[in-house]
Design an enzyme around this catalytic site. Structure first.
Site, mmCIF file in Angstrom:
data_model
loop_
_atom_site.group_PDB
_atom_site.id
_atom_site.type_symbol
_atom_site.label_atom_id
_atom_site.label_comp_id
_atom_site.label_asym_id
_atom_site.label_seq_id
_atom_site.Cartn_x
_atom_site.Cartn_y
_atom_site.Cartn_z
ATOM 1 N N LYS A 79 0.893 -1.294 -0.161
ATOM 2 C CA LYS A 79 0.153 -0.122 0.042
ATOM 3 C C LYS A 79 0.912 1.431 -0.024
ATOM 4 C CE LYS A 79 -4.002 2.117 2.489
ATOM 5 N NZ LYS A 79 -4.866 1.786 3.605
ATOM 6 N N SER A 154 -9.741 2.155 2.825
ATOM 7 C CA SER A 154 -8.866 2.738 1.981
ATOM 8 C C SER A 154 -7.684 1.985 1.302
ATOM 9 C CB SER A 154 -7.874 4.045 2.934
ATOM 10 O OG SER A 154 -7.189 3.210 3.864
ATOM 11 N N SER A 178 -10.122 -0.143 6.988
ATOM 12 C CA SER A 178 -9.536 -0.330 5.775
ATOM 13 C C SER A 178 -8.935 -1.404 5.091
ATOM 14 C CB SER A 178 -8.641 0.898 5.723
ATOM 15 O OG SER A 178 -9.400 2.160 5.820
#
Length: 484
Positions: A79, A154, A178
């Site tokens: 990420k 996210s 997330s």
């Protein structure tokens, strides 16, 4: 079926026998990315040259004692809020669009020690603020199961990459859901560890008392392997817990006879009927394996969303004050004085959702409002944690849906932040309490994946992995792949 659909143990055996090379695996990952990612949008930065060079280096170790690690040679995506030395890290924000870190996050270092191959940085909501991955300042991510729908956020890029076969596993971060929510929407496995189990050093902070890094994988066993590699105390992280790390893989016994499960009634109220049906069917499967479940109440659940967004936004307001256009990141070209430089850099660099949360957090922390909002939210957080503590005195795990619905249409909620925030209602309480939770596929509703959330006591990841693995062994939901 592609190479990246195989179980970790299967890949490891083939690599050990030299029936497969690391170059084969990395090549397969980039072939999938080139074929599908223009539509999915999971990646922001690719490391193709570096990944192929690393694969060639690791291929020279195949067949030797140096290649015995179970994560050896696996292509992984990171990420884009975890710093990677020499590989651009943007947090999906224009503010950091030119940022090339000079060091690695601790989790990245640990993956390098396990000799995985980083193939790229994954798209996300800007600074991890969002639940749909539409807040990326570069481009949204699309759900591989239906390209008109969101992948969740996210860590939407992290979940979509695994679902689309563009990485063997990925790392995401979870502040209020997330990792788990996008795992549910994309039909993969996502694990949020206990707060403090995995180092946050090198994770660009959103809300420091809530952020946690965890794995997103295709199955539970692989999640256990990845967690084994990244968990552990880190002196560089002041919130890192100095606890013994058990053998998570050995916990996957499949034995759950006598296990006591709590099912909060608040988690089943008001959710999509098909989601509820899938969760109840999953409970019947666990019951058939010898577990027992009862309905319970976690009475302060209804206050979790309000408390979370006050606390997270307050911490974001503080953490993001470092982005001022002076030390790193993009600097506004004009500005007559220092205050103008701050104003112009932050106005141009931050997107609307980030600005919204900074404003909310600054207001909650301001003189005259601190006690009424921030302090009260902290007290509510304590009450929510006490709900979990009381429940875990009698039960081994808590189970419910991961999200109230399946993935929604792109653009349908982006202009309605309150509705968007409510999508996290079933994942936020665990983040506030700091306890571990994971999402595993438990069925489909109108062709879209449904996630089952399994919640455990602090630092008892072994139990939730054991329950998830037992459930997975008697179902095949995790074996389904989207048709891209």
């Amino acid at each position: 079926m592609t190479l990246l659909d195989l179980r970790l143990q299967e890949l490891h055996n083939q690599l050990s026998k030299k029936e497969l090379s690391v170059t084969d695996l990395v090549g397969e990952a980039f072939a999938r990315i080139k074929e599908h990612d223009e539509r999915v949008g999971a990646y922001l930065t690719l490391n193709e040259e570096g990944a192929h060079a690393e694969a060639a280096r690791l291929d020279n170790k195949l067949g030797s004692d140096e290649a015995k690690g179970l994560l050896f040679g696996l292509p992984a995506g990171i990420k884009d809020n975890m710093v990677t030395e020499g590989l651009r890290t943007t947090c999906a924000s224009q503010f950091l669009s030119n940022y090339n870190p000079i060091y690695d996050a601790t989790v990245v270092t640990k993956l390098k020690q396990a000799e995985t191959v980083t193939i790229g940085k994954l798209n996300m909501d800007e600074f991890a603020m969002g639940g749909s991955n539409e807040n990326s300042s570069f481009h949204p991510v699309r759900n591989p199961w239906d390209l008109t729908r969101v992948p969740g956020g996210s860590s939407g890029g992290s979940a979509a990459a695994v679902a689309a076969g563009e990485a063997y596993f990925t790392l995401g971060s979870d502040t209020g859901g997330s990792i788990r929510q996008p795992a549910s929407y994309c039909g993969v496995v996502g694990l949020k560890p206990t707060y403090g189990l995995v180092s946050r050093y090198g994770l660009v902070a959103f809300a420091s008392s809530l952020d946690q890094i965890g794995p997103i994988t295709k199955n539970v066993e692989d999640a256990a392997y990845v967690l084994q590699a990244i968990a552990g105390h880190d002196a560089k992280d002041s919130t890192s817990a100095n606890v013994d790390i058990p053998d998570y893989v050995s916990a996957l016994s499949g034995e759950i006879s006598g296990l006591k499960i709590a099912v909060p009634k608040e988690y089943l109220d008001g959710i999509d009927p098909q989601v509820k049906a899938a969760v109840l069917e999953a409970l019947r499967v666990l019951e058939g394996l010898g577990a027992e479940w009862e309905e319970v109440s976690l009475p302060h659940t209804e206050y979790a969303v309000a408390a979370y967004y006050l606390l997270a936004s307050s911490e974001a307001s503080s953490n993001l004050s470092r982005f001022d256009g002076v030390r790193y990141g993009v600097r506004a070209e004009q500005g007559g004085n220092l205050l103008d430089l701050y104003l112009d850099s932050r106005s141009q660099g931050f997107g609307p959702e980030v600005k919204r949360r900074i404003m909310l957090g600054t207001y909650a922390l301001s003189s005259g409002y601190y006690d009424a909002y921030y302090l009260k939210a902290q007290k509510v957080r304590t009450l929510i944690k006490q709900d979990f503590d009381r429940t875990f005195e009698k039960y081994d795990v808590i189970i419910g849906p991961t999200a109230p619905t399946t993935a929604f249409q792109l653009g349908s909620q982006v202009d309605d932040p309150l509705t968007m925030y409510l999508n996290d209602i079933l994942t936020i309480p665990m983040s506030l309490a700091g306890v571990p939770a994971m999402s595993v596929p438990c069925g489909f509703a109108d062709g879209l994946p449904v996630g089952l959330q399994i919640i455990g006591k602090a630092f008892d990841e072994s139990t939730i992995l054991r329950v998830a693995h037992a459930y997975e062994a008697h179902t095949d939901h995790h074996k389904h792949r989207p048709s891209l």
